[in-house]
Design an enzyme around this catalytic site. Structure first.
Site, PDB file in Angstrom:
ATOM      1  CE  LYS A  31      -4.433   7.972   7.579  1.00  0.00           C
ATOM      2  NZ  LYS A  31      -3.306   7.199   6.740  1.00  0.00           N
ATOM      3  CE  LYS A  40      -7.755   8.006   5.137  1.00  0.00           C
ATOM      4  NZ  LYS A  40      -6.407   7.445   4.840  1.00  0.00           N
ATOM      5  CB  SER A  50     -12.715   1.626   4.147  1.00  0.00           C
ATOM      6  OG  SER A  50     -12.241   1.902   5.525  1.00  0.00           O
ATOM      7  CE1 TYR A  53     -11.481   2.929  -1.078  1.00  0.00           C
ATOM      8  CE2 TYR A  53     -12.564   4.275   0.430  1.00  0.00           C
ATOM      9  CZ  TYR A  53     -11.471   3.298   0.156  1.00  0.00           C
ATOM     10  OH  TYR A  53     -10.481   3.245   0.585  1.00  0.00           O
TER      11      TYR A  53
HETATM   12  C1  PBG Z   1      -2.504   4.486   5.268  1.00  0.00           C
HETATM   13  C2  PBG Z   1      -4.001   4.570   4.917  1.00  0.00           C
HETATM   14  C3  PBG Z   1      -5.181   4.092   5.478  1.00  0.00           C
HETATM   15  C4  PBG Z   1      -6.043   4.606   4.628  1.00  0.00           C
HETATM   16  C5  PBG Z   1      -5.649   5.187   3.582  1.00  0.00           C
HETATM   17  N1  PBG Z   1      -4.150   5.430   3.582  1.00  0.00           N
HETATM   18  C6  PBG Z   1      -5.076   3.151   6.638  1.00  0.00           C
HETATM   19  C7  PBG Z   1      -4.676   3.913   7.963  1.00  0.00           C
HETATM   20  O1  PBG Z   1      -4.269   4.936   8.279  1.00  0.00           O
HETATM   21  O2  PBG Z   1      -4.643   2.796   8.907  1.00  0.00           O
HETATM   22  C8  PBG Z   1      -7.415   4.384   4.985  1.00  0.00           C
HETATM   23  C9  PBG Z   1      -8.411   4.601   3.853  1.00  0.00           C
HETATM   24  C10 PBG Z   1      -9.881   4.071   4.162  1.00  0.00           C
HETATM   25  O3  PBG Z   1     -10.276   3.611   5.193  1.00  0.00           O
HETATM   26  O4  PBG Z   1     -10.559   3.802   3.263  1.00  0.00           O
HETATM   27  N2  PBG Z   1      -1.759   4.030   4.283  1.00  0.00           N
END
Ligand code: PBG
Length: 327
Positions: A197, A249, A275, A314
């Site tokens: 991630k 991700k 997102s 989404y």
């Molecule tokens: C953390 C989490 C995030 C996302 C999913 N789980 C935010 C981050 O790491 O700042 C982001 C998902 C997205 O941007 O669609 N719980």
């Protein structure tokens, strides 16, 4: 004049031939829908940076998961937005916390039709917005956070989550959560580890989606965008610790990492079209600059081609409808 010996275009001459020669396929069961549920609201709240995505009320959540199941998705991934936050994220492992209450409701509604999944991370629940608890000097405390994750895992499993999405990027989280689940008898609860991630700007709109309290960034725990080998290493460690699936991700900017992870582990590999990826396409389509549907399907196909078994997006319910029209 000599004619070409090789004619790759032969494989592209018509829709039926293209379908026959296609290397990868996309079907609704490869899609999982991420969903937000917010405590204390009667009507769903739009998220301005993600047109078409909402923070659900309990009622709208029930309706939307029913649609997701009817569309043939393999799962829904739930994120909770609590009304009260504190330093340790107490609402996360409170059985009456919004995420746990919503999980039980969703499991009752569609638990037989798809896999009910929960995000296991503290960031939505802490008043400082970090994914873990802090040391007195303000750093994220890895090992103290692991204890919170173990407690959260049990609360989520008890609430009826069948798959925990470990998204906090703490070292050792998969092993600690697996052990806590097994000791409590939850040997059938699956773990999907967000192994690789990456920190960065693509999560921007999500911060609004969960009313994030974060100031600063997550670069001391999420990965550096420059590192691919390290992503593979993280995935291998999670498999050793007992992950049933691993994730890379964000999605499109990291297809190279996805392909490398796919080649390096023997568990399913997931990806998350995050997102920022969503909002970029929606914004360009709104301006008439790209064909929305074709762009979405191109991007989902790219994940499959790079090696993704499962895609969090989404657009999952809508895309599943298009895929069924195409059959
Ligand atoms: C953390 C989490 C995030 C996302 C999913 N789980 C935010 C981050 O790491 O700042 C982001 C998902 C997205 O941007 O669609 N719980």
């Amino acid at each position: 004049m000599s004619f070409p010996t090789h004619r790759p275009r032969r494989a592209r001459q018509s829709a039926p031939v293209r379908r026959l020669m296609r290397e990868t396929h996309l079907v609704p069961s490869q899609l999982v829908l991420p969903m937000f549920v917010r405590e204390g609201i009667a009507e769903p709240q739009p998220i301005s940076a993600m047109p078409g995505v909402v923070q659900h009320s309990m009622d709208s959540l029930r309706r939307a998961v029913t649609e997701a199941a009817e569309a043939g998705l393999s799962g829904v991934m739930l994120f909770g937005v609590p009304s009260v936050r504190d330093a340790t994220g107490s609402a996360a492992d409170d059985p009456d916390g919004i995420l746990n209450v919503a999980t039980t409701a969703v499991a009752e509604e569609v638990g037989d039709a798809l896999v009910v999944q929960t995000d296991l991370c503290l960031d939505e629940f802490t008043d400082h917005g970090h994914c873990g608890v802090l040391t007195p000097s303000g750093a994220v405390d890895n090992d103290a956070t692991l204890e919170r994750y173990a407690s959260m895992a049990l609360a989520q499993a008890r609430a009826g989550s069948q798959l925990l999405g470990l998204s906090g990027m703490m070292d050792g989280q998969t092993g600690v959560v697996r052990e806590a689940l097994d000791e409590a008898g939850f040997t059938d609860t699956l773990i999907m580890a967000y192994s690789a991630k990456y920190a960065g700007a693509f999560y921007g709109p999500f911060r609004e989606a969960v009313d994030s309290q974060l100031t600063g960034d997550r670069r001391a725990y999420q990965m550096d965008a420059a590192n691919a080998r390290e992503g593979v290493r993280e995935a291998i460690l999670d498999v050793e610790e007992g992950a049933d699936a691993v994730m890379v991700k964000p999605g499109l900017p990291y297809l190279d990492v996805l392909a490398e992870v796919r080649a390096s582990v023997d568990v399913p590999v997931w990806t998350y079209q995050v997102s920022g990826e969503y909002s970029m396409v929606e914004a360009a389509a709104e301006r008439g600059w790209i064909d929305r549907r074709a762009t979405i399907l191109d991007s989902l196909t790219a994940f499959r081609r790079a090696g993704a078994d499962t895609i969090l997006t989404y657009w999952a319910t809508e895309a599943a409808g298009w895929l069924r029209e195409q059959l």
